[in-house]
Design an enzyme around this catalytic site. Structure first.
Site, PDB file in Angstrom:
ATOM      1  N   LYS A   1      39.666  44.102  37.948  1.00 56.62           N
ATOM      2  CA  LYS A   1      40.961  43.430  38.068  1.00 56.62           C
ATOM      3  C   LYS A   1      40.817  41.959  38.443  1.00 56.62           C
ATOM      4  CE  LYS A   1      42.918  45.934  41.267  1.00 56.62           C
ATOM      5  NZ  LYS A   1      43.848  46.556  42.217  1.00 56.62           N
ATOM      6  N   LYS A   2      39.888  41.661  39.372  1.00 57.78           N
ATOM      7  CA  LYS A   2      39.852  40.335  39.987  1.00 57.78           C
ATOM      8  C   LYS A   2      38.577  39.544  39.713  1.00 57.78           C
ATOM      9  CE  LYS A   2      42.871  41.916  43.679  1.00 57.78           C
ATOM     10  NZ  LYS A   2      43.113  42.043  45.104  1.00 57.78           N
TER      11      LYS A   2
END
Length: 132
Positions: A44-45
């Site tokens: 996600k990051k």
């Protein structure tokens, strides 16, 4: 009994996390929390969490308002997690507003306002700047 479920990384645990979990717990009788796995957070990051998933899970589980904790392995499995934990309400921060409305056929979907002026990303960035 109303069962509530929420999800998050809960890295560098702060007052915003506390506020969210307490408000989510107040919406029902049982709060289940899916804590993002290290691998999911990376996907996600683009970075791994500061704290390993087992430590983040222990922190979240230690809160009086939390009844159950599990590892969230995939964003695509949210519907299955809702079913597996018999959730009546899905609670997410309003930074996700509208993104989980399609689970409304499985449970009520509620977006709560985030705590102003606190962000894990900002905290990590501030620490990095202080180290340089």
């Amino acid at each position: 009994m109303t069962r509530v479920i929420t999800f998050g990384t809960f890295d560098v645990f702060h007052i915003g996390h506390v506020n969210m979990l307490v408000r989510a717990a107040e919406m029902g009788d049982h709060l289940t929390v899916g804590v993002s796995s290290d691998a999911l957070n990376f996907s996600k990051k683009g970075r791994y969490p500061v704290y390993r998933e087992e430590h983040r899970m222990a922190i979240v589980k230690s809160l009086a308002c939390v009844d159950e904790v599990f590892v969230e392995e995939s964003l695509e499995l949210k519907g299955q997690y809702i079913k597996d934990h018999a959730a009546d309400v899905l609670v997410m921060g309003d930074d996700w507003a509208g993104k989980f409305d399609h689970w409304g056929d499985l449970c009520e979907v509620v977006y709560l306002p985030r705590t102003a002026e606190v962000s894990t990303t900002d905290i990590i960035q501030s620490i990095r700047e202080d180290l340089n």
